[in-house]
Write a protein that holds these residues in place. Structure first.
Motif, short mmCIF file in Angstrom:
data_model
loop_
_atom_site.label_atom_id
_atom_site.label_comp_id
_atom_site.label_asym_id
_atom_site.label_seq_id
_atom_site.Cartn_x
_atom_site.Cartn_y
_atom_site.Cartn_z
N ARG A 21 0.84 -1.20 0.00
CA ARG A 21 0.00 0.00 0.00
C ARG A 21 0.87 1.25 0.00
N VAL A 22 0.49 2.22 -0.80
CA VAL A 22 1.18 3.50 -0.80
C VAL A 22 0.71 4.29 0.41
N ILE A 23 1.62 4.59 1.33
CA ILE A 23 1.25 5.36 2.52
C ILE A 23 1.85 6.77 2.49
N GLY A 24 2.71 7.03 1.50
CA GLY A 24 3.25 8.36 1.33
C GLY A 24 3.62 8.59 -0.12
N HIS A 25 3.31 9.79 -0.61
CA HIS A 25 3.63 10.15 -2.00
C HIS A 25 4.03 11.62 -2.00
N ASP A 26 5.33 11.87 -2.03
CA ASP A 26 5.86 13.23 -1.95
C ASP A 26 6.43 13.63 -3.30
N ARG A 27 6.19 14.86 -3.71
CA ARG A 27 6.74 15.38 -4.97
C ARG A 27 7.72 16.50 -4.62
N PRO A 28 8.98 16.16 -4.30
CA PRO A 28 9.93 17.18 -3.85
C PRO A 28 10.36 18.15 -4.93
N CYS A 29 10.27 17.75 -6.19
CA CYS A 29 10.55 18.67 -7.30
C CYS A 29 9.87 18.12 -8.54
N ALA A 30 9.86 18.91 -9.59
CA ALA A 30 9.14 18.53 -10.80
C ALA A 30 9.67 17.22 -11.37
N GLY A 31 8.76 16.29 -11.63
CA GLY A 31 9.12 15.05 -12.31
C GLY A 31 9.66 13.96 -11.43
N SER A 92 3.10 7.30 -14.39
CA SER A 92 1.95 7.01 -13.53
C SER A 92 2.33 7.05 -12.06
N LEU A 93 3.50 6.48 -11.72
CA LEU A 93 3.94 6.48 -10.32
C LEU A 93 4.19 7.89 -9.81
N VAL A 94 4.68 8.76 -10.68
CA VAL A 94 4.98 10.13 -10.25
C VAL A 94 3.72 10.99 -10.23
N HIS A 95 2.92 10.93 -11.30
CA HIS A 95 1.86 11.91 -11.47
C HIS A 95 0.47 11.44 -11.03
N ASP A 96 0.21 10.13 -11.04
CA ASP A 96 -1.15 9.65 -10.85
C ASP A 96 -1.39 8.92 -9.53
N VAL A 97 -0.44 8.09 -9.13
CA VAL A 97 -0.64 7.25 -7.94
C VAL A 97 -0.81 8.14 -6.70
N ARG A 98 -1.70 7.71 -5.80
CA ARG A 98 -1.99 8.47 -4.60
C ARG A 98 -1.93 7.56 -3.37
N PRO A 99 -1.72 8.13 -2.18
CA PRO A 99 -1.75 7.32 -0.96
C PRO A 99 -3.05 6.53 -0.85
N GLY A 100 -2.93 5.29 -0.39
CA GLY A 100 -4.06 4.39 -0.28
C GLY A 100 -4.13 3.37 -1.40
N GLU A 101 -3.51 3.65 -2.54
CA GLU A 101 -3.51 2.70 -3.64
C GLU A 101 -2.57 1.54 -3.35
N LEU A 102 -2.79 0.44 -4.05
CA LEU A 102 -1.92 -0.72 -3.95
C LEU A 102 -1.00 -0.80 -5.16
#
Length: 244
Positions: A21-31, A92-102
């Motif tokens: 499960r994705v429990i964190g998704h941080d975008r520290p810089c573009a891309g 997809s992993l960078v731009h679309d996936v969100r916390p809670g997804e598998l």
């Protein structure tokens, strides 16, 4: 499909891998995204290894990523992902996936970047930082008197995406020296201006074990250039071209 994708899918076979499960998704810089995952079963990975990763958003497509951490008591895994052109999975992993997804994780595989004896010079380009940071954490877990220099390449300071975690590591460990290598930042300190391989040579000592991980072009240059620049070939360690 890339050879890397082919090998990742072959490593998983017909199974679906371990759900995580994705429990964190941080975008520290573009891309770039830093994903924190909690697998349903503990993932038996070692620093420097790579793991096949699949998102249901891209069914049947697996790509290799190296955990950026030593195995943790809570079993969580940190992945660093850069979205690349024509990279459906990475995008997809960078731009679309969100916390809670598998996501799904396949079995880890060695890349040739396992820890060896002696002082270390680690040279990272982009998200090639991930397996090298895991090696730093491995040294920190059992300090043995060795010294470690980690050269981290980015275009500008703003693209030095893991700066907070790296600063914490350096503050906690006197044996660790972290050197930013900023190739396109005219405001950087002169000692930090230049590409990662050039700056690494300024810090190189003949007794060090030298590791390089980054984009394929950087690794190819390192393979050809560093031995000519004085790095002993038996002390130069690159991702296995026959591996993931």
């Amino acid at each position: 499909m890339s050879a890397a994708g082919d090998s990742a899918e072959a490593a998983v076979g017909t199974g679906d891998g371990v759900p995580a499960r994705v429990i964190g998704h941080d975008r520290p810089c573009a891309g770039i995204a830093i994903l924190t995952l909690r697998p349903w079963a503990r993932l038996p990975h070692h620093p420097g290894q790579a793991v096949p990763v699949q998102t249901p958003r891209c069914p049947g497509r697996w790509r290799w990523y190296s955990p950026a951490n030593l195995p943790r008591p809570d079993g969580t895994v940190e992945l660093h992902v850069r979205a690349v052109a024509a990279g459906t999975v990475s995008g997809s992993l960078v731009h679309d996936v969100r916390p809670g997804e598998l996501l799904h994780l396949g079995p880890p595989r060695d890349t040739g970047l396992h820890l060896r004896d002696g002082d270390l010079l680690l040279v990272a380009g982009g998200t090639g930082l991930a397996p090298l940071r895991a090696l730093v954490e491995q040294v920190a877990a059992a300090p043995d008197g060795r010294r470690v220099t980690l050269v981290v390449g980015a275009r500008t300071f703003a693209e030095l995406y893991d700066a907070i975690a790296l600063d914490k590591l350096q503050r906690a460990h006197g044996w660790l020296t972290i050197v930013p290598a900023l190739s396109h930042d005219s405001h950087a300190d002169p000692a930090e201006q230049g590409d990662a391989l050039t700056l690494a040579l300024r810090h190189h000592q003949p007794h060090q074990q030298v590791y390089v991980c980054g984009p394929p072009a950087m690794v190819d240059i390192a393979r050809c250039w560093l031995p000519l620049a004085g790095v002993p070939e038996d002390r130069l360690h690159l991702p296995d071209p026959a591996g993931p």
